[in-house]
Design a protein around this motif. Structure first.
Motif, PDB file in Angstrom:
ATOM      1  N   GLU A 478       0.826  -1.209   0.000  1.00  0.00           N
ATOM      2  CA  GLU A 478       0.000   0.000   0.000  1.00  0.00           C
ATOM      3  C   GLU A 478       0.863   1.262   0.000  1.00  0.00           C
ATOM      4  OE1 GLU A 478      -3.747   1.948   2.421  1.00  0.00           O
ATOM      5  OE2 GLU A 478      -2.970  -0.016   2.951  1.00  0.00           O
ATOM      6  N   LEU A 479       1.967   1.248   0.773  1.00  0.00           N
ATOM      7  CA  LEU A 479       2.880   2.401   0.758  1.00  0.00           C
ATOM      8  C   LEU A 479       3.474   2.611  -0.630  1.00  0.00           C
ATOM      9  CD1 LEU A 479       4.785   2.085   4.155  1.00  0.00           C
ATOM     10  CD2 LEU A 479       3.143   3.843   3.476  1.00  0.00           C
ATOM     11  N   LEU A 480       3.849   1.508  -1.287  1.00  0.00           N
ATOM     12  CA  LEU A 480       4.392   1.628  -2.640  1.00  0.00           C
ATOM     13  C   LEU A 480       3.367   2.240  -3.584  1.00  0.00           C
ATOM     14  CD1 LEU A 480       6.318  -1.769  -2.970  1.00  0.00           C
ATOM     15  CD2 LEU A 480       7.276   0.533  -2.614  1.00  0.00           C
ATOM     16  N   VAL A 481       2.119   1.850  -3.430  1.00  0.00           N
ATOM     17  CA  VAL A 481       1.063   2.435  -4.261  1.00  0.00           C
ATOM     18  C   VAL A 481       0.940   3.931  -3.987  1.00  0.00           C
ATOM     19  CG1 VAL A 481      -1.424   2.470  -4.729  1.00  0.00           C
ATOM     20  CG2 VAL A 481      -0.199   0.286  -4.537  1.00  0.00           C
ATOM     21  N   HIS A 482       0.984   4.312  -2.667  1.00  0.00           N
ATOM     22  CA  HIS A 482       0.885   5.724  -2.300  1.00  0.00           C
ATOM     23  C   HIS A 482       1.991   6.537  -2.937  1.00  0.00           C
ATOM     24  CE1 HIS A 482      -2.369   4.647   0.074  1.00  0.00           C
ATOM     25  NE2 HIS A 482      -1.989   5.033   1.302  1.00  0.00           N
ATOM     26  N   PHE A 483       3.212   6.107  -2.801  1.00  0.00           N
ATOM     27  CA  PHE A 483       4.347   6.912  -3.238  1.00  0.00           C
ATOM     28  C   PHE A 483       4.549   6.888  -4.747  1.00  0.00           C
ATOM     29  CE2 PHE A 483       5.568   6.322   1.255  1.00  0.00           C
ATOM     30  CZ  PHE A 483       5.696   7.648   1.596  1.00  0.00           C
ATOM     31  N   ARG A 484       3.921   5.932  -5.437  1.00  0.00           N
ATOM     32  CA  ARG A 484       4.016   5.929  -6.883  1.00  0.00           C
ATOM     33  C   ARG A 484       2.866   6.659  -7.556  1.00  0.00           C
ATOM     34  NH1 ARG A 484       5.785  -0.403  -7.889  1.00  0.00           N
ATOM     35  NH2 ARG A 484       7.935  -0.171  -7.142  1.00  0.00           N
ATOM     36  N   PRO A 494      -8.986  10.741 -13.632  1.00  0.00           N
ATOM     37  CA  PRO A 494      -8.241   9.528 -14.017  1.00  0.00           C
ATOM     38  C   PRO A 494      -7.457   8.925 -12.859  1.00  0.00           C
ATOM     39  CG  PRO A 494      -8.001  11.231 -15.685  1.00  0.00           C
ATOM     40  CD  PRO A 494      -8.668  11.875 -14.520  1.00  0.00           C
ATOM     41  N   ALA A 495      -6.822   9.778 -12.009  1.00  0.00           N
ATOM     42  CA  ALA A 495      -6.075   9.249 -10.866  1.00  0.00           C
ATOM     43  C   ALA A 495      -6.998   8.577  -9.869  1.00  0.00           C
ATOM     44  CB  ALA A 495      -5.299  10.392 -10.199  1.00  0.00           C
ATOM     45  N   LEU A 496      -8.196   9.110  -9.651  1.00  0.00           N
ATOM     46  CA  LEU A 496      -9.149   8.477  -8.739  1.00  0.00           C
ATOM     47  C   LEU A 496      -9.584   7.099  -9.263  1.00  0.00           C
ATOM     48  CD1 LEU A 496     -11.415  11.546  -7.814  1.00  0.00           C
ATOM     49  CD2 LEU A 496      -9.650  10.461  -6.401  1.00  0.00           C
ATOM     50  N   ARG A 497      -9.858   7.042 -10.569  1.00  0.00           N
ATOM     51  CA  ARG A 497     -10.282   5.752 -11.132  1.00  0.00           C
ATOM     52  C   ARG A 497      -9.164   4.720 -11.030  1.00  0.00           C
ATOM     53  NH1 ARG A 497     -15.092   5.967 -13.508  1.00  0.00           N
ATOM     54  NH2 ARG A 497     -15.920   8.018 -14.145  1.00  0.00           N
ATOM     55  N   THR A 498      -7.903   5.151 -11.250  1.00  0.00           N
ATOM     56  CA  THR A 498      -6.783   4.219 -11.120  1.00  0.00           C
ATOM     57  C   THR A 498      -6.667   3.713  -9.691  1.00  0.00           C
ATOM     58  OG1 THR A 498      -5.621   5.352 -12.904  1.00  0.00           O
ATOM     59  CG2 THR A 498      -4.306   3.973 -11.444  1.00  0.00           C
ATOM     60  N   THR A 499      -6.775   4.611  -8.705  1.00  0.00           N
ATOM     61  CA  THR A 499      -6.680   4.220  -7.293  1.00  0.00           C
ATOM     62  C   THR A 499      -7.788   3.235  -6.909  1.00  0.00           C
ATOM     63  OG1 THR A 499      -5.671   6.345  -6.757  1.00  0.00           O
ATOM     64  CG2 THR A 499      -6.655   5.110  -4.941  1.00  0.00           C
ATOM     65  N   LEU A 500      -9.026   3.505  -7.343  1.00  0.00           N
ATOM     66  CA  LEU A 500     -10.139   2.607  -7.013  1.00  0.00           C
ATOM     67  C   LEU A 500      -9.983   1.269  -7.716  1.00  0.00           C
ATOM     68  CD1 LEU A 500     -13.169   5.099  -7.127  1.00  0.00           C
ATOM     69  CD2 LEU A 500     -11.998   4.180  -5.123  1.00  0.00           C
TER      70      LEU A 500
END
Length: 632
Positions: A478-484, A494-500
């Motif tokens: 999850e941290l890797l996802v946050h920092f990338r 688009p960033a919201l859709r990628t995160t979800l």
């Protein structure tokens, strides 16, 4: 008359003709008046003839009676009138020598006749004889008057003929004067202008008078001479102006090229090396050096050079301030032109041995702080004008700004790295560090169980360790996802859709995104913080909610609002437990404070949880501090 003005010439000519005309008119009036007076005198003399016969008849018939005496008095009045004349009638005798002689005879004869006719009564025969002789004298007097009038008439005719001649001569003279004084000078000026219009700038107009046309002709000649001189030197002036404009254009082009290079230089070394090459070319120097000065202005370090001999590079790689004329002190820093001559008091041996004869020192200053110096070396004597000084000073100022920009960029990168490390440390402390602490405790319990040989306890502890390792692994992912996470688009959708999408793939939960309204896009650094807060809320859902569905609602009007709602177990938000849920909430609160936003948690047991993020209206227009942008 060549020195007379045109006004004087016209005035004298007109006055002359006026005097002649007035004289002619006066002479005509005078002659006419004389003729009129002479005619009246002839009439009066004719009346005297009649009076003579009447007087002779009255004297012969009645003697010196009252009638005779009345006629005598009337005759006396006529004689007196002829002698003195009467200007009011007019009546006067046009006297001449003949007429005066005859009038004296008439007066003398009248005295004799008057004495005779008043003394006694004459016979009719004597009276008739005396009257006939007296009338003959009057006729002679009248003939003398008529002769004089004839001469006056002849004079009048002569004057009239003269007036006709004068009128004709006046017209001819005025035409000739107009041609001589006006038309001819105008024609000469017109011919001169025509020649100038045809391109013959050597045309000159003859100046033969000092009047207004003479002055105008002289002015025309001066104008033609000036035009000829200007036209003759026009090409030289055009070439001179063109050369000046070309020099200024080249300087602007050099300045633009240098500014563009300084703005794109990636490092101080590349900046100095490129600037040394460019400033040498712009200044047409034989060599150039760029030196850097420390903050205390104690020494100058050679950053780059172009065209300097290797020996000079080695000997002057680092100079103490004031050691030679190259390194200027801060208080004395200014553009200087230094002739290189042998001087025991000043160390210039290296430059002299290298064959340089002139050194131009240009300080690199920014806000009264000396950042360095640019040295230009020439093998011939050189003098700087004001434009050259301004150009070199401008180039040095741009170099100082570029050096300061590189320093500021380095500080900004250092600050960004420090903040990134602090954030990473915070994230590790708030998530993985706690899990590792829990695993450390479980390892100690496992050792105790092994010493006791408690198999049931060991199996339970191993299960806890396995669960803790999986939890830690999930936290790391999850941290890797946050920092990338990056926001390369203007819109955050688009960033919201990628995160979800990633969340749905990792957890298997059903995820839905609802967006309503239209608004101004968020600043990039604000988008990053919003994404991290939403990711933290989703992490809490994954860890603690036990939910089946998650909904992310985004509202753009009247301001940006984000809501993460799940249908999980929920919890009592009013109870302050120091568990991971509240740790995650604290992280979200800290991130929200960085962008002046507000995070609210609405939850109750059995009803799921809703995390709401409200942004201020200015978030879409005013980005946060530059350092926060580095967190992305």
């Amino acid at each position: 008359m060549k020195s007379w003005t045109l006004t004087a010439k016209l005035y004298v000519s007109g006055l002359t003709f006026l005097v002649l005309a007035l004289t002619s008119i006066g002479t005509t009036l005078w002659v006419t008046w004389n003729l009129e007076g002479g005619a009246a005198a002839v009439n009066e003399a004719g009346r005297m003839r009649m009076q003579t016969y009447r007087l002779a008849l009255a004297a012969s018939t009645s003697g010196p009676s009252g009638e005779t005496l009345a006629l005598i008095r009337s005759f006396d009045a006529s004689v007196a009138l002829l002698r003195s004349g009467d200007p009011s009638r007019p009546l006067f005798v046009p006297w001449s020598e003949d007429s005066r002689q005859r009038f004296r005879q008439i007066a003398e004869t009248w005295r004799q006749l008057r004495a005779q006719w008043t003394a006694d009564r004459p016979t009719a025969q004597d009276a008739a004889r005396d009257a006939g002789r007296f009338v003959a004298l009057i006729d002679g007097f009248v003939a003398a008057i008529e002769a004089q009038m004839s001469r006056s008439t002849t004079l009048l005719q002569g004057v009239q003929l003269a007036m006709m001649g004068l009128a004709i001569a006046g017209v001819v003279a005025m035409l000739y004067a107009g041609y001589l004084f006006v038309l001819n000078p105008l024609a000469r000026l017109k011919r001169g202008l025509t020649s100038v219009q045809r391109g013959d700038l050597s045309t000159r107009v003859e100046v033969d008078t000092l009047d207004e046309f003479g002055q105008l002709s002289a002015g025309f000649n001066e104008m033609a001479q000036t035009l000829q001189s200007l036209y003759g030197s026009l090409e030289d002036k055009v070439r001179e102006k063109t050369a000046r404009l070309e020099v200024k254009r080249q300087r602007l082009a050099d300045l633009y090229e240098a500014s563009a290079f300084l703005a794109k230089a990636p490092s101080l070394d590349a900046l100095a090396r490129g600037f040394a090459v460019q400033v040498r070319r712009i200044a047409k120097a034989d060599a150039a050096a760029v030196r850097w000065s420390d903050e205390g202005n104690q020494r100058y370090l050679l950053l780059a050079a172009d065209g300097l001999p290797a020996a000079l590079l080695q000997s002057e790689a680092c100079l103490d301030t004031g050691m030679c004329l190259c390194g200027q002190r801060r208080a004395e820093a200014s553009i200087r032109t230094i002739p290189i001559v042998p001087d025991p008091a000043v160390s210039m041996g290296n430059c002299q041995r290298a064959g340089f004869r002139t050194l131009i020192s240009v300080p690199v200053k920014l806000h009264d702080r000396v950042l360095g110096e640019v040295d230009l070396f020439f093998r011939e004597p050189v003098a700087l004008d004001d434009e050259d000084r301004d150009l070199l000073d401008t180039l040095a100022t741009h170099l100082a700004s570029a050096m300061e920009s590189l320093r500021a960029a380095a500080l900004e990168r250092e600050t960004a790295v420090a903040q990134e490390r602090a954030l990473l440390a915070q994230e590790l402390h708030d998530s993985i560090a706690q899990s590792l602490a829990f695993l450390k405790i479980q390892v100690q319990l496992l050792r105790d169980a092994m010493r006791r040989e408690d198999a049931a306890a060991m199996n339970g502890i191993i299960g806890e360790l396995e669960a803790g390792v999986r939890e830690s692994y999930a936290d790391v992912r999850e941290l890797l996802v946050h920092f990338r996470t990056r926001t390369n688009e203007e819109d955050i959708e688009p960033a919201l859709r990628t995160t979800l999408s990633k969340f749905e793939h990792q957890t298997g939960m059903k995820v839905r995104l609802e967006i309503e309204g239209h608004g101004v896009p968020l600043a990039p650094d604000v988008q990053v913080q919003v994404l991290h807060i939403i990711q933290e809320a989703l992490s809490n859902v994954r860890k603690h909610a036990g939910a089946r569905e998650v909904v992310l609602r985004v509202s753009r009007t009247p301001h940006w609002r984000f809501e993460v709602r799940d249908d999980g177990l929920g919890f009592d938000a009013a109870v302050g437990h120091a568990d991971e849920t509240h740790v995650g909430l604290r992280i979200m609160q800290e991130r929200a404070q960085r962008i002046a936003a507000v995070v609210r948690v609405d939850s109750s047991p059995g009803r799921g949880c809703a995390v709401t993020l409200d942004l201020p209206a200015a978030a879409a227009l005013e980005p946060a501090a530059p350092a926060l942008g580095a967190l992305a």
